[in-house]
Design an enzyme around this catalytic site. Structure first.
Site, PDB file in Angstrom:
ATOM      1  N   ASN A  10       0.865  -1.188   0.000  1.00 15.24           N
ATOM      2  CA  ASN A  10       0.000   0.000   0.000  1.00 15.24           C
ATOM      3  C   ASN A  10       0.898   1.235   0.000  1.00 15.24           C
ATOM      4  O   ASN A  10       1.514   1.557   1.008  1.00 15.24           O
ATOM      5  CB  ASN A  10      -0.890  -0.045   1.258  1.00 15.24           C
ATOM      6  CG  ASN A  10      -1.724   1.210   1.436  1.00 15.24           C
ATOM      7  OD1 ASN A  10      -1.806   2.051   0.542  1.00 15.24           O
ATOM      8  ND2 ASN A  10      -2.356   1.326   2.605  1.00 15.24           N
ATOM      9  N   HIS A  93      -9.458   0.833   5.191  1.00 19.74           N
ATOM     10  CA  HIS A  93      -8.175   1.051   5.870  1.00 19.74           C
ATOM     11  C   HIS A  93      -8.404   1.981   7.064  1.00 19.74           C
ATOM     12  O   HIS A  93      -9.225   2.897   6.998  1.00 19.74           O
ATOM     13  CB  HIS A  93      -7.168   1.661   4.892  1.00 19.74           C
ATOM     14  CG  HIS A  93      -5.776   1.662   5.450  1.00 19.74           C
ATOM     15  ND1 HIS A  93      -5.355   2.609   6.355  1.00 19.74           N
ATOM     16  CD2 HIS A  93      -4.731   0.817   5.264  1.00 19.74           C
ATOM     17  CE1 HIS A  93      -4.099   2.334   6.699  1.00 19.74           C
ATOM     18  NE2 HIS A  93      -3.704   1.255   6.055  1.00 19.74           N
ATOM     19  N   GLU A  95      -6.873   4.396   8.118  1.00 19.57           N
ATOM     20  CA  GLU A  95      -6.687   5.832   7.828  1.00 19.57           C
ATOM     21  C   GLU A  95      -7.934   6.413   7.173  1.00 19.57           C
ATOM     22  O   GLU A  95      -8.240   7.595   7.353  1.00 19.57           O
ATOM     23  CB  GLU A  95      -5.417   6.025   6.962  1.00 19.57           C
ATOM     24  CG  GLU A  95      -4.168   5.797   7.818  1.00 19.57           C
ATOM     25  CD  GLU A  95      -2.939   5.292   7.075  1.00 19.57           C
ATOM     26  OE1 GLU A  95      -2.910   5.340   5.839  1.00 19.57           O
ATOM     27  OE2 GLU A  95      -2.006   4.821   7.762  1.00 19.57           O
ATOM     28  N   GLU A 165      -5.157  -5.186  10.794  1.00 14.62           N
ATOM     29  CA  GLU A 165      -4.143  -4.154  10.994  1.00 14.62           C
ATOM     30  C   GLU A 165      -4.429  -3.399  12.291  1.00 14.62           C
ATOM     31  O   GLU A 165      -5.241  -2.466  12.299  1.00 14.62           O
ATOM     32  CB  GLU A 165      -4.166  -3.163   9.827  1.00 14.62           C
ATOM     33  CG  GLU A 165      -3.797  -3.777   8.500  1.00 14.62           C
ATOM     34  CD  GLU A 165      -3.207  -2.731   7.564  1.00 14.62           C
ATOM     35  OE1 GLU A 165      -2.093  -2.958   7.088  1.00 14.62           O
ATOM     36  OE2 GLU A 165      -3.846  -1.701   7.337  1.00 14.62           O
ATOM     37  N   SER A 206       3.653  -2.112  10.412  1.00 18.02           N
ATOM     38  CA  SER A 206       5.100  -2.106  10.636  1.00 18.02           C
ATOM     39  C   SER A 206       5.782  -3.409  10.216  1.00 18.02           C
ATOM     40  O   SER A 206       6.692  -3.896  10.883  1.00 18.02           O
ATOM     41  CB  SER A 206       5.417  -1.762  12.099  1.00 18.02           C
ATOM     42  OG  SER A 206       4.984  -0.435  12.397  1.00 18.02           O
TER      43      SER A 206
HETATM   44  P1  PGA Z   1       2.995   0.295   7.698  1.00 16.86           P
HETATM   45  O1  PGA Z   1       1.508   0.472   7.117  1.00 16.86           O
HETATM   46  O2  PGA Z   1       3.543  -0.967   7.108  1.00 16.86           O
HETATM   47  O3  PGA Z   1       3.723   1.526   7.246  1.00 16.86           O
HETATM   48  O4  PGA Z   1       2.858   0.207   9.188  1.00 16.86           O
HETATM   49  C1  PGA Z   1       0.669  -0.646   6.960  1.00 16.86           C
HETATM   50  C2  PGA Z   1      -0.659  -0.233   6.388  1.00 16.86           C
HETATM   51  O5  PGA Z   1      -1.188   0.814   6.778  1.00 16.86           O
HETATM   52  O6  PGA Z   1      -1.223  -0.938   5.544  1.00 16.86           O
END
Ligand code: PGA
Length: 243
Positions: A10, A93, A95, A165, A206
């Site tokens: 992503n 997601h 976000e 996540e 992460s």
């Molecule tokens: P990250 O993001 O690997 O930078 O923690 C994962 C994601 O939001 O899909």
């Protein structure tokens, strides 16, 4: 039960057009293992260009889609429009849930719209640190899963993907332990019900080359959704190689 691993990158709101093309070319030039599905999710404005630069064996997707089919929805992109360019889409997601106030119900409708258009959705679920510390992680994630499963009805489980996540692990460098990831992915699988054994469930948060193998070794973790490390071809390819 054999579920084919999926490694999804992503790219979020990163990459210039040239960066995106360079990343796509680096992945296309690499020798990818045959036993794994690889997918990238560039910013939607670069999808068409990336599509031209990307090898046939790499899946391509968008980071979001509308729950609506067409009409007066300024700024949104319909799943059927995306289907002309790519074959997958991330929905829900954290976000989007945080910044666009997306509810469980809306995320479910987006997953259903994606499937109706012929896209494979990766529907994301996950709890905040506050929720985890209050011992409510399974309650919250369970409700998120229920909303998705209810919205998509009796679509065969092999046609959609879920991603666990935990919000506290995204972009923080504080990854979940592989045991925590396994335990929640197993919980999600049981919550899905009859189709559970066929659904691919990814872990995200992460993920880096050093921890990828430990997640992938877990029985209920079928792949990884990678943010930051997917922006560097060598890191992303090392994660793919961990499958
Ligand atoms: P990250 O993001 O690997 O930078 O923690 C994962 C994601 O939001 O899909």
């Amino acid at each position: 039960m054999s579920r084919r691993p999926l490694i999804a990158g992503n790219w979020k709101m990163n990459t210039t057009r040239n960066d995106a093309l360079a990343l796509a070319s680096a992945l296309t030039d690499a020798d990818l293992p045959q036993n794994v599905d690889v997918a990238v999710f560039p910013p939607s404005i670069w999808i068409e260009a990336v599509r031209r630069a990307l090898g046939q064996d790499i899946h391509l997707g968008a980071q979001d889609c509308s729950a609506e089919v067409k009409g007066a929805f300024t700024g949104q992109v319909a799943a059927v429009q995306l289907r002309e360019l790519c074959d997958m889409v991330i929905v829900g997601h954290s976000e989007r849930r945080r910044d666009a106030y997306e509810s469980d119900e809306l995320v479910g409708r987006k997953a259903a719209a994606a499937l109706a258009a012929g896209l494979t959705p990766i529907a994301c679920v996950g709890e905040s640190l506050e929720v985890r510390e209050a011992g409510e992680a399974e309650n919250v994630v369970g409700s998120q899963v229920d909303a998705i499963v209810q919205a998509i009805g009796d679509v065969p489980a092999s046609e959609f993907v879920l991603a666990y996540e935990p919000i506290w692990a995204i972009g923080t460098g504080r990854s979940a332990s592989s045991e925590d990831a396994q335990s929640m992915c197993a919980f999600i699988r049981s919550r899905i019900g009859a189709g559970g054994p066929d659904v691919r469930i990814l872990y995200g948060g992460s993920v880096v080359p050093d921890n990828a193998g430990a997640y992938l070794a877990q029985a209920d973790v079928d792949g990884l959704l990678v943010g930051g490390a997917s922006l560097k071809a060598d890191q992303f390819l090392a994660i793919v190689a961990a499958c």
